[in-house]
Design a protein around this motif. Structure first.
Motif, mmCIF file in Angstrom:
data_model
loop_
_atom_site.group_PDB
_atom_site.id
_atom_site.type_symbol
_atom_site.label_atom_id
_atom_site.label_comp_id
_atom_site.label_asym_id
_atom_site.label_seq_id
_atom_site.Cartn_x
_atom_site.Cartn_y
_atom_site.Cartn_z
ATOM 1 N N ASP A 53 0.862 -1.250 -0.093
ATOM 2 C CA ASP A 53 0.058 -0.126 0.080
ATOM 3 C C ASP A 53 0.787 1.293 -0.099
ATOM 4 O OD1 ASP A 53 -2.326 -1.506 0.241
ATOM 5 O OD2 ASP A 53 -2.170 -1.834 2.267
ATOM 6 N N ILE A 54 1.971 1.182 0.658
ATOM 7 C CA ILE A 54 2.697 2.421 0.521
ATOM 8 C C ILE A 54 4.192 2.018 -0.126
ATOM 9 C CG2 ILE A 54 2.016 3.207 2.894
ATOM 10 C CD1 ILE A 54 3.970 2.172 4.376
ATOM 11 N N ALA A 55 4.222 1.104 -0.997
ATOM 12 C CA ALA A 55 5.383 0.772 -1.840
ATOM 13 C C ALA A 55 6.714 1.033 -1.005
ATOM 14 C CB ALA A 55 5.653 1.827 -2.865
ATOM 15 N N GLU A 56 6.551 -0.126 0.221
ATOM 16 C CA GLU A 56 7.734 -0.278 0.875
ATOM 17 C C GLU A 56 8.400 -1.558 0.992
ATOM 18 O OE1 GLU A 56 8.414 1.218 5.012
ATOM 19 O OE2 GLU A 56 7.996 3.160 4.363
ATOM 20 N N ARG A 57 9.465 -1.679 1.526
ATOM 21 C CA ARG A 57 9.796 -3.161 1.518
ATOM 22 C C ARG A 57 11.106 -3.047 2.408
ATOM 23 N NH1 ARG A 57 13.950 -6.081 -0.920
ATOM 24 N NH2 ARG A 57 13.357 -8.372 -1.725
ATOM 25 N N TRP A 58 11.079 -3.975 3.525
ATOM 26 C CA TRP A 58 12.286 -3.850 4.451
ATOM 27 C C TRP A 58 12.527 -5.350 4.840
ATOM 28 C CZ3 TRP A 58 10.825 -6.554 8.939
ATOM 29 C CH2 TRP A 58 9.629 -6.189 9.331
ATOM 30 N N THR A 59 14.015 -5.269 4.842
ATOM 31 C CA THR A 59 14.702 -6.700 5.338
ATOM 32 C C THR A 59 14.732 -6.595 6.933
ATOM 33 O OG1 THR A 59 16.958 -6.031 4.944
ATOM 34 C CG2 THR A 59 15.714 -7.126 3.222
ATOM 35 N N LEU A 60 14.438 -7.734 7.587
ATOM 36 C CA LEU A 60 14.866 -7.656 9.201
ATOM 37 C C LEU A 60 16.431 -7.292 9.428
ATOM 38 C CD1 LEU A 60 13.489 -8.183 11.957
ATOM 39 C CD2 LEU A 60 14.352 -10.678 11.777
ATOM 40 N N ARG A 61 17.247 -7.587 8.412
ATOM 41 C CA ARG A 61 18.584 -7.070 8.778
ATOM 42 C C ARG A 61 18.665 -5.543 9.124
ATOM 43 N NH1 ARG A 61 20.701 -9.505 4.131
ATOM 44 N NH2 ARG A 61 20.057 -11.639 4.838
ATOM 45 N N ASP A 62 18.115 -4.823 7.962
ATOM 46 C CA ASP A 62 18.060 -3.385 8.628
ATOM 47 C C ASP A 62 16.890 -2.911 9.261
ATOM 48 O OD1 ASP A 62 18.087 -3.426 4.950
ATOM 49 O OD2 ASP A 62 16.335 -3.028 6.264
ATOM 50 N N TYR A 63 15.915 -3.565 9.723
ATOM 51 C CA TYR A 63 14.869 -3.043 10.130
ATOM 52 C C TYR A 63 14.653 -3.555 11.986
ATOM 53 C CZ TYR A 63 10.239 -0.588 9.439
ATOM 54 O OH TYR A 63 9.211 0.289 9.513
ATOM 55 N N ALA A 64 15.886 -4.350 12.257
ATOM 56 C CA ALA A 64 15.692 -5.235 13.572
ATOM 57 C C ALA A 64 15.152 -4.216 14.600
ATOM 58 C CB ALA A 64 16.742 -5.845 13.927
ATOM 59 N N GLU A 65 15.522 -2.920 14.624
ATOM 60 C CA GLU A 65 15.251 -1.812 15.754
ATOM 61 C C GLU A 65 13.968 -1.274 15.485
ATOM 62 O OE1 GLU A 65 17.119 -1.975 18.256
ATOM 63 O OE2 GLU A 65 18.368 -3.442 17.315
ATOM 64 N N GLN A 66 13.290 -1.533 14.561
ATOM 65 C CA GLN A 66 11.978 -0.728 14.522
ATOM 66 C C GLN A 66 10.808 -1.886 14.903
ATOM 67 O OE1 GLN A 66 11.362 2.129 12.949
ATOM 68 N NE2 GLN A 66 13.750 2.180 12.696
ATOM 69 N N PRO A 67 9.558 -1.177 15.195
ATOM 70 C CA PRO A 67 8.788 -1.989 16.161
ATOM 71 C C PRO A 67 8.302 -3.296 15.449
ATOM 72 C CG PRO A 67 7.840 0.086 16.094
ATOM 73 C CD PRO A 67 9.142 0.224 15.198
ATOM 74 N N LEU A 68 7.998 -3.371 14.025
ATOM 75 C CA LEU A 68 7.585 -4.414 13.390
ATOM 76 C C LEU A 68 8.713 -5.560 13.429
ATOM 77 C CD1 LEU A 68 5.251 -2.951 10.801
ATOM 78 C CD2 LEU A 68 4.409 -4.050 12.636
ATOM 79 N N GLY A 69 9.744 -5.038 13.148
ATOM 80 C CA GLY A 69 11.213 -5.812 12.984
ATOM 81 C C GLY A 69 11.282 -6.375 14.259
ATOM 82 N N ARG A 70 11.268 -5.828 15.392
ATOM 83 C CA ARG A 70 11.334 -6.464 16.831
ATOM 84 C C ARG A 70 10.298 -7.388 16.942
ATOM 85 N NH1 ARG A 70 13.963 -4.880 21.145
ATOM 86 N NH2 ARG A 70 12.013 -5.236 22.308
ATOM 87 N N LEU A 71 9.089 -7.128 16.713
ATOM 88 C CA LEU A 71 8.011 -8.242 16.797
ATOM 89 C C LEU A 71 8.345 -9.556 16.231
ATOM 90 C CD1 LEU A 71 4.484 -6.618 16.288
ATOM 91 C CD2 LEU A 71 5.428 -7.773 18.266
ATOM 92 N N VAL A 72 8.897 -9.421 14.914
ATOM 93 C CA VAL A 72 9.069 -10.840 14.336
ATOM 94 C C VAL A 72 10.201 -11.460 15.350
ATOM 95 C CG1 VAL A 72 10.352 -11.994 12.409
ATOM 96 C CG2 VAL A 72 8.954 -9.866 12.040
ATOM 97 N N GLU A 73 11.112 -10.884 15.814
ATOM 98 C CA GLU A 73 12.233 -11.425 16.722
ATOM 99 C C GLU A 73 11.390 -11.970 17.940
ATOM 100 O OE1 GLU A 73 15.598 -11.196 16.235
ATOM 101 O OE2 GLU A 73 16.021 -9.657 14.772
ATOM 102 N N LEU A 74 10.604 -11.069 18.629
ATOM 103 C CA LEU A 74 10.049 -11.389 19.844
ATOM 104 C C LEU A 74 9.310 -12.691 19.719
ATOM 105 C CD1 LEU A 74 9.040 -8.025 20.982
ATOM 106 C CD2 LEU A 74 10.384 -9.361 22.282
ATOM 107 N N VAL A 75 8.251 -12.756 18.554
ATOM 108 C CA VAL A 75 7.456 -13.930 18.311
ATOM 109 C C VAL A 75 8.143 -15.151 18.178
ATOM 110 C CG1 VAL A 75 5.416 -14.876 17.038
ATOM 111 C CG2 VAL A 75 5.507 -12.485 17.430
ATOM 112 N N ALA A 76 9.472 -14.976 17.425
ATOM 113 C CA ALA A 76 10.251 -16.146 17.129
ATOM 114 C C ALA A 76 10.723 -16.664 18.418
ATOM 115 C CB ALA A 76 11.425 -15.882 16.169
ATOM 116 N N ARG A 77 11.457 -15.541 19.221
ATOM 117 C CA ARG A 77 11.681 -16.146 20.700
ATOM 118 C C ARG A 77 10.615 -16.785 21.516
ATOM 119 N NH1 ARG A 77 13.902 -11.275 23.700
ATOM 120 N NH2 ARG A 77 14.627 -11.087 21.418
ATOM 121 N N ARG A 78 9.436 -16.403 21.222
ATOM 122 C CA ARG A 78 8.442 -17.060 22.031
ATOM 123 C C ARG A 78 8.013 -18.190 21.487
ATOM 124 N NH1 ARG A 78 4.830 -19.316 23.593
ATOM 125 N NH2 ARG A 78 2.895 -18.716 24.717
#
Ligand code: PMV
Length: 314
Positions: A53-78
């Motif tokens: 919708d906003i023509a954006e794309r990110w990878t976890l490598r450069d987005y780990a400190e952003q809220p959605l990136g952190r969520l991926v890590e948090l749920v994986a840990r869980r």
């Protein structure tokens, strides 16, 4: 592939005072939603997230400190994983961004649910809310937690934050005696919540007594709103929302654009109107009778609303 969604939200009353321990009431907006899809990706591709919708794309490598990136890590840990592995995530949202309608929290809740389904992890609404809160704290400082809670439970809630960031909030369902016809008017002015929250904090630090009195008065209105919602007394509910707006203006979080829309809605026959969320711009809500809805909507657009969204909350 797994897919999940979460609704937008609206704070009906109690914003700002909720940060200082008073109750607030929030409503889900089930017709405007965010969705997340998660699928396994090619080996060693890592986590790639697309937001078409906003023509954006990110990878976890450069987005780990952003809220959605952190969520991926948090749920994986869980889920007991050392790392999230190779995933392709797609996030879509019909919720206007940075509008006070909870787009960030809804995307977060949808993402947690889709990831949990992907890793076959059973997860209840309180845990979804907690994970989204944890990821948002990095970004927003110390939000009260009301946004992530209402989008995770997807029902009208009474919310009182915990005494410390670690202690759990009080969350109770709120009964809605008669359907609420609401119009949400967007001023089109972007006012980040952390700025208005920070402004209130500065003023509170300068004059705690006066501000604590305003917070107490808002808390009393929120208790009254809960009773009126249960009774389905729309007229008195409208008056209580107006009262909440007057107190928010005294906190210094209204704005000329908000006042213009609120005044236009009232003049066109709304039962009550107030800002919703952080204020300083952003959105306002008007409680209307069904047969006045079109009239109030026209008045809001005429007064300069960038967008008007109708919602019926049951
Ligand atoms: O701007 P929103 O819709 O996220 O709402 C903020 C609500 C506040 O009470 C002002 C802040 C908070 O953390 O609860």
């Amino acid at each position: 592939m797994t897919m999940a969604s979460a609704p937008g939200k609206l704070i009906l009353c109690g914003e700002h005072a909720v940060v200082y321990g008073q109750p607030a009431i929030a409503l889900p907006l089930p017709d405007v939603r965010a969705t997340a899809t998660v699928e396994s990706a090619a080996r060693d591709s890592g986590v790639v997230c697309e937001l078409p919708d906003i023509a954006e794309r990110w990878t976890l490598r450069d987005y780990a400190e952003q809220p959605l990136g952190r969520l991926v890590e948090l749920v994986a840990r869980r889920a007991g994983l050392a790392a999230p592995g190779d995933l392709r995530i797609t996030l879509r949202s019909a919720i206007p961004i940075a509008s006070g309608m909870g787009s960030g929290a809804a995307l977060g809740a949808a993402l947690v649910r889709a990831l949990a389904a992907h890793w076959q992890l059973a997860i209840d609404p309180s845990e979804v809310a907690r994970l989204v809160y944890e990821s948002e704290r990095v970004y927003h400082g110390t939000p009260s937690g009301i946004d992530n809670t209402v989008v995770s439970y997807e029902r009208a809630i009474w919310f009182v934050r915990g005494q410390t960031p670690e202690s759990p909030p009080t969350i109770e369902p709120v009964q809605i005696g008669a359907p609420l016809d609401l119009l949400i008017g967007d001023t089109g002015v972007r006012a980040p919540t952390f700025v208005t929250v920070g402004g209130v904090r500065e003023r509170w630090q300068r004059d705690r007594e006066a501000y604590n009195r305003l917070f107490d008065a808002i808390g009393a209105v929120v208790r009254e709103v809960r009773r009126l919602l249960e009774q389905g007394d729309q007229r008195r509910l409208g008056a209580a929302l107006d009262h909440n707006q007057a107190l928010l203006a005294r906190l210094g979080v209204s704005s000329p654009e908000l006042e213009r829309l609120i005044g236009a809605a009232r003049d066109a026959g709304a039962l009550g109107a107030k800002l919703s969320g952080g204020g300083g711009g952003g959105i306002m809500l008007a409680l209307v009778e069904r047969d006045r809805r079109d009239q109030v909507e026209r008045a809001l657009l005429h007064a300069g609303a960038a967008r008007v969204t109708a919602a019926i909350v049951t």
